[in-house]
Scaffold this active site. Structure first.
Site, short mmCIF file in Angstrom:
data_model
loop_
_atom_site.label_atom_id
_atom_site.label_comp_id
_atom_site.label_asym_id
_atom_site.label_seq_id
_atom_site.Cartn_x
_atom_site.Cartn_y
_atom_site.Cartn_z
N HIS A 155 9.48 -37.71 14.94
CA HIS A 155 9.63 -37.66 13.53
C HIS A 155 9.11 -38.69 12.69
O HIS A 155 9.83 -38.98 11.77
CB HIS A 155 11.26 -37.44 13.34
N SER A 276 -12.64 -47.17 -5.10
CA SER A 276 -12.01 -46.38 -6.16
C SER A 276 -12.95 -46.82 -7.53
O SER A 276 -13.40 -47.85 -7.91
CB SER A 276 -10.40 -46.83 -6.53
N LYS A 282 -8.97 -51.23 -4.57
CA LYS A 282 -8.63 -50.13 -3.45
C LYS A 282 -9.84 -50.27 -2.37
O LYS A 282 -11.02 -50.42 -2.63
CB LYS A 282 -8.86 -48.77 -4.20
N GLU A 289 -9.69 -38.80 5.97
CA GLU A 289 -9.29 -37.87 4.92
C GLU A 289 -10.06 -36.60 5.12
O GLU A 289 -9.68 -35.52 4.89
CB GLU A 289 -9.00 -38.20 3.46
#
Ligand code: ARG
Length: 459
Positions: A155, A276, A282, A289
């Site tokens: 979980h 970014s 960033k 991804e």
């Protein structure tokens, strides 16, 4: 004029030419189409359907076309619809009338089926090589991190301590299955449809066994109607690829989480991260991804083709031309994802200290305390309750299990003795796992040994 133009009184509309053509994408099959055609020409020659001399001219012509295509000298034409007719037209232009004999005892329906199978055989082998590289990487990383302690989750909540080597070997199992699944799929791909004709077989005394041997197929598609109608093997491949992408995607999801500042368990190498356009600080795990994102695309390809095929009557229908974009897209994406993923995990930094620190909180040794009580005579369910109360006490008093004194332990159960203080050490929670296939070092070592042995015997 079209190669099939005889029956037509006028030309197809320009828009239909464009709409009907698959040359923009099926030109990828040029090599396999030519290999299939050369085998077919040899068979026609051997079976005395064409003469020795005609066969020779056709084969030489096809070999020249292959060379021309590879040297970038050929421009395919929409008006010749697909790769099959473009090559046939090039052949006729090159060697004249005799080129028109190549299509004897053949249809584009068995031709395209053999092309796809030849192409897919190569691609499955290539993809399996990439999976093998990944399996080797996982073994090497597991060996390196056989003692690296990290939290195991359920979980996404801290559950029990494990080692990173153990965690990585879980992925090894998944990719091993993917490899074996693809090799199994290969068996169904590796059947020879050529000689089926349009749907009913041909009136010529062809030699399909010769074709099988020439093209190195395992067997011959037994029923010609099935041979030209079947795309199961493509669907099966995309399904296996989807499963593999699902595994990559789960792995990427974990790495994205582990790469976050909140976890800080791993850090992607600069070469596998991007920045970014607005936030200068960033460093994003875009590669992971994107692999996760492309998984959706491969699933889409699976549904695409399942849906194309779902209501098709036998045999060939033009709908089936639409099998190629999802197939090619799957091959390309799976290949690049495997390759880039392998490099990404090889180069990422592992923050061992942070992983270990994370095991100190979250009562990851609670199950071990319950097991301790069971070994001292309590029933597991009673032990569970005792430890549950201890956890509640710790939470209320802002303590960890390790903070408790022996006296505090004894307040919860009289069977606790000095040795509980050793039992609850995180390292010991790992060492003490006895069951086969557990996170304890000797079991992970065994997995690694078996893994290496398995890779050695992979074909
Ligand atoms: N371009 C077609 C395809 O990819 C080749 C087969 C065409 N056959 C036919 N009967 N129209 O499916």
């Amino acid at each position: 004029m079209k190669l099939w133009g005889g029956r037509f009184a006028k030309n197809t509309a320009a828009l239909v030419d464009e709409f009907n053509a698959s040359i923009s994408f099926d030109q990828k099959l040029y090599k396999h189409d030519i290999i299939g055609s050369i085998a077919h020409a040899k068979m026609l020659k051997k079976s005395n359907i064409i003469t020795e001399e005609e066969g020779k001219e056709i084969i030489e012509g096809l070999e020249n076309i292959l060379k021309d295509i590879e040297e970038g000298k050929v421009e395919f034409q929409i008006s010749y619809e697909d790769i099959h007719m473009n090559i046939e037209k090039l052949l006729i232009d090159q060697i004249g009338e005799v080129g028109k004999k190549l299509h004897t005892a053949r249809s584009r329906n068995d031709q395209v089926a053999v092309d796809i199978r030849l192409y897919l055989r190569d691609q499955i082998n290539r993809i399996c090589e990439k999976i093998k590289n990944l399996l080797n990487t996982l073994i090497a990383l597991s060996e390196k991190h056989i003692n690296t302690i990290m939290p195991g989750y359920t979980h996404l909540q801290r559950a029990q301590p494990i080692t990173l080597g153990y965690h990585l070997m879980a992925y090894f199992q998944m990719f091993k299955r993917d490899y074996l699944r693809l090799k199994d799929c290969y068996k169904r791909v590796n059947m020879m449809p050529l000689g089926a004709g349009a749907l009913a077989g041909t009136t010529y005394e062809t030699d399909r066994e010769f074709l099988r041997e020439e093209l190195d197929f395992f067997g011959i598609c037994e029923n010609s109607l099935d041979a030209v109608s079947d795309r199961d093997f493509v669907i099966e491949f995309i399904s296996d690829a989807s499963m593999m992408m699902m595994h990559l995607s789960r792995f990427c999801e974990e790495l994205i989480i582990f790469n976050s500042a909140e976890f800080n368990f791993v850090e992607m190498d600069d070469a596998y991260s991007t920045g970014s356009s607005i936030m200068p600080q960033k460093k994003n795990p875009d590669v992971a991804e994107l692999i996760r994102g492309k998984t959706g695309r491969v699933y889409g390809n699976l549904f695409n083709l399942l849906t194309i095929m779902k209501a098709l009557p036998l045999a060939y229908n033009k709908d089936m031309q639409e099998d190629k974009p999802p197939l090619f897209d799957t091959v390309e994406n799976v290949s690049i994802c495997l390759e880039i993923f392998d490099e990404m995990i090889k180069t990422m930094k592992i923050r061992k200290d942070n992983m270990k620190k994370a095991t100190k909180e979250g009562f990851m040794n609670a199950t071990d305390v319950a097991d301790y009580l069971v070994k001292k005579g309590l029933a597991f369910r009673s032990a569970h309750e005792v430890v549950g109360k201890m956890v509640l006490y710790c939470v209320q008093n802002n303590k960890t299990m390790e903070d408790l004194s022996l006296e505090e332990f004894k307040d919860f159960s009289s069977v606790f003795t000095e040795d509980i203080l050793e039992t609850i050490k995180i390292e010991n929670c790992i060492v003490s796992k006895k069951s086969q296939g557990s996170t304890a070092k000797q079991h992970v070592e065994k997995m690694i040994r078996e893994g290496k042995r398995m890779i050695e015997v992979l074909d």
